[in-house]
Design a protein around this motif. Structure first.
Motif, PDB file in Angstrom:
ATOM      1  N   PHE A 185     -61.522   1.762  28.397  1.00  0.00           N
ATOM      2  CA  PHE A 185     -62.417   0.977  29.261  1.00  0.00           C
ATOM      3  C   PHE A 185     -62.931   1.758  30.464  1.00  0.00           C
TER       4      PHE A 185
ATOM      5  N   GLN B   7     -56.412  -6.242  37.793  1.00  0.00           N
ATOM      6  CA  GLN B   7     -56.786  -6.538  36.405  1.00  0.00           C
ATOM      7  C   GLN B   7     -55.612  -6.285  35.462  1.00  0.00           C
TER       8      GLN B   7
ATOM      9  N   THR C 130     -53.765  -9.159  33.293  1.00  0.00           N
ATOM     10  CA  THR C 130     -53.696  -9.007  31.835  1.00  0.00           C
ATOM     11  C   THR C 130     -52.275  -9.197  31.336  1.00  0.00           C
TER      12      THR C 130
ATOM     13  N   ARG D 289     -49.410 -18.378  22.242  1.00  0.00           N
ATOM     14  CA  ARG D 289     -50.423 -19.030  21.395  1.00  0.00           C
ATOM     15  C   ARG D 289     -50.320 -18.528  19.948  1.00  0.00           C
TER      16      ARG D 289
ATOM     17  N   TYR E  27     -57.604 -16.834  34.247  1.00  0.00           N
ATOM     18  CA  TYR E  27     -57.708 -15.393  34.532  1.00  0.00           C
ATOM     19  C   TYR E  27     -58.812 -14.719  33.707  1.00  0.00           C
TER      20      TYR E  27
ATOM     21  N   ALA F 284     -60.341 -12.399  36.062  1.00  0.00           N
ATOM     22  CA  ALA F 284     -59.388 -11.516  36.744  1.00  0.00           C
ATOM     23  C   ALA F 284     -58.931 -10.348  35.868  1.00  0.00           C
ATOM     24  N   VAL F 285     -58.951 -10.500  34.551  1.00  0.00           N
ATOM     25  CA  VAL F 285     -58.477  -9.430  33.658  1.00  0.00           C
ATOM     26  C   VAL F 285     -59.491  -8.307  33.496  1.00  0.00           C
ATOM     27  N   GLY F 286     -60.731  -8.516  33.953  1.00  0.00           N
ATOM     28  CA  GLY F 286     -61.737  -7.458  33.854  1.00  0.00           C
ATOM     29  C   GLY F 286     -61.994  -7.077  32.407  1.00  0.00           C
ATOM     30  N   PRO F 287     -62.105  -5.767  32.118  1.00  0.00           N
ATOM     31  CA  PRO F 287     -62.497  -5.350  30.761  1.00  0.00           C
ATOM     32  C   PRO F 287     -61.446  -5.650  29.691  1.00  0.00           C
ATOM     33  N   TRP F 288     -60.192  -5.927  30.090  1.00  0.00           N
ATOM     34  CA  TRP F 288     -59.170  -6.260  29.087  1.00  0.00           C
ATOM     35  C   TRP F 288     -59.515  -7.535  28.316  1.00  0.00           C
TER      36      TRP F 288
ATOM     37  N   ALA G 130     -61.680  -8.049  26.399  1.00  0.00           N
ATOM     38  CA  ALA G 130     -62.036  -7.700  25.010  1.00  0.00           C
ATOM     39  C   ALA G 130     -60.822  -7.686  24.082  1.00  0.00           C
ATOM     40  N   TYR G 131     -59.631  -7.496  24.636  1.00  0.00           N
ATOM     41  CA  TYR G 131     -58.410  -7.435  23.830  1.00  0.00           C
ATOM     42  C   TYR G 131     -57.627  -8.742  23.863  1.00  0.00           C
ATOM     43  N   LEU G 132     -58.180  -9.789  24.453  1.00  0.00           N
ATOM     44  CA  LEU G 132     -57.416 -11.024  24.652  1.00  0.00           C
ATOM     45  C   LEU G 132     -58.130 -12.192  23.980  1.00  0.00           C
ATOM     46  N   PRO G 133     -57.880 -12.390  22.684  1.00  0.00           N
ATOM     47  CA  PRO G 133     -58.590 -13.466  21.975  1.00  0.00           C
ATOM     48  C   PRO G 133     -58.348 -14.845  22.588  1.00  0.00           C
ATOM     49  N   ILE G 134     -57.242 -15.021  23.323  1.00  0.00           N
ATOM     50  CA  ILE G 134     -56.994 -16.322  23.939  1.00  0.00           C
ATOM     51  C   ILE G 134     -58.096 -16.675  24.935  1.00  0.00           C
ATOM     52  N   LEU G 135     -58.804 -15.669  25.435  1.00  0.00           N
ATOM     53  CA  LEU G 135     -59.872 -15.930  26.415  1.00  0.00           C
ATOM     54  C   LEU G 135     -61.221 -16.171  25.756  1.00  0.00           C
TER      55      LEU G 135
END
Lengths: 175, 175
Positions: A127, A134, A138, A148, B158, B161-165, B167-172
């Motif tokens: 990234f 951040q 995360t 989940r 969040y 708040a997680v910024g570019p992460w 992309a790796y967090l399907p829960i979001l």
């Protein structure tokens, strides 16, 4: 919400107990279940959470403090748990996760980071520039995402058993 | 998996403890958070689980035993909790849910249903004919679905708040 230690630490602190309540002493066909070949079981997810405690979160906090954005993080091996969990019982993994999480939160709190530290910058190998805030946000969202995943994998063992109620159960049909 | 009492009861039994570990004593901006106006907070979800204990699961088990498919179930009010939860503390809701769930499982086990009873038929007001096994499987999947909802609502606080992460967090990003 913006990241605040007073919000995040209580969530991080309780994840091992949540995962334990979900899984301990359940019949193994729940804890070894997957959604499809090659996907993770609840057992695998606990191993992944352990692997992240060992190699990701605190490691990267320290990395930012030491190197800022001059050196990229070591890439995280998302599947690094398969070797490490091999042959272990779920109860051992649950204990290990609880112990490592407690140690890592002690470590985090001992650093006495402030709101100012949340703006410190690090370098993610994919990234680019990210911040301490951040990274810590995360950590929280990653915990919740894997809770989940555990409940989704479990619920989907009943995808057929629920019959027509499937239409009212997004856990069976959505991501 | 097919429904078996030995699989399902341990999951149903632990849901109140899982929800308690997730939510008790958390800052209220986690437990009152929603994803969007008009969607449910974790507090609302606990109220909904209580309402289902009071008016749905055991009520329908008894309904099938008494009426078979001759009389449809009373429709379940998915939002019946808003009036009932009004003014209560989350800690009270968590206690109530634990008490009702324990009572309902005692009730279920006292009926000494067998595998043969799982094929008994009832009449759903919308779906038509359903079976006892489908109803009980849905009880389990419904619990897991609402745990999923609680952690999703929390994680999405969040989303930025997680910024570019992200992309790796399907829960979001996924359902």
């Amino acid at each position: 919400m913006e990241f605040r230690f007073d919000d995040a630490v209580p969530v991080l602190r309780r994840t091992p107990a949540v995962v334990r309540e979900l899984l301990h002493d359940l019949p193994v066909h729940w804890t070894d279940a997957t959604e499809a070949p090659g996907t993770w079981s609840p057992f695998d997810v606990v191993g992944h959470l352990i692997h992240a405690e060992r190699t990701d979160w605190i490691e990267r906090v320290e990395h930012i403090l030491r190197h800022g954005e001059s050196v990229p993080f070591t890439p995280f091996d998302r599947e690094g748990m398969f070797a490490a969990s091999n042959g272990l019982a779920l109860s051992e993994l649950l204990d290990t996760f609880a112990r490592l999480r407690a140690e890592n939160l002690d470590h985090l709190l001992a650093l006495r980071l402030t709101a100012v530290d949340l703006a410190r910058r690090g370098l993610h190998p994919e990234f680019g520039v990210v911040t301490m805030g951040q990274l810590l946000s995360t950590w929280v969202a990653h915990d919740l995402g894997h809770i989940r995943q555990i409940v989704r994998v479990m619920a989907r063992q009943y995808s057929d058993a629920v019959g027509p109620w499937r239409a009212y159960l997004p856990i069976l049909t959505k991501g």
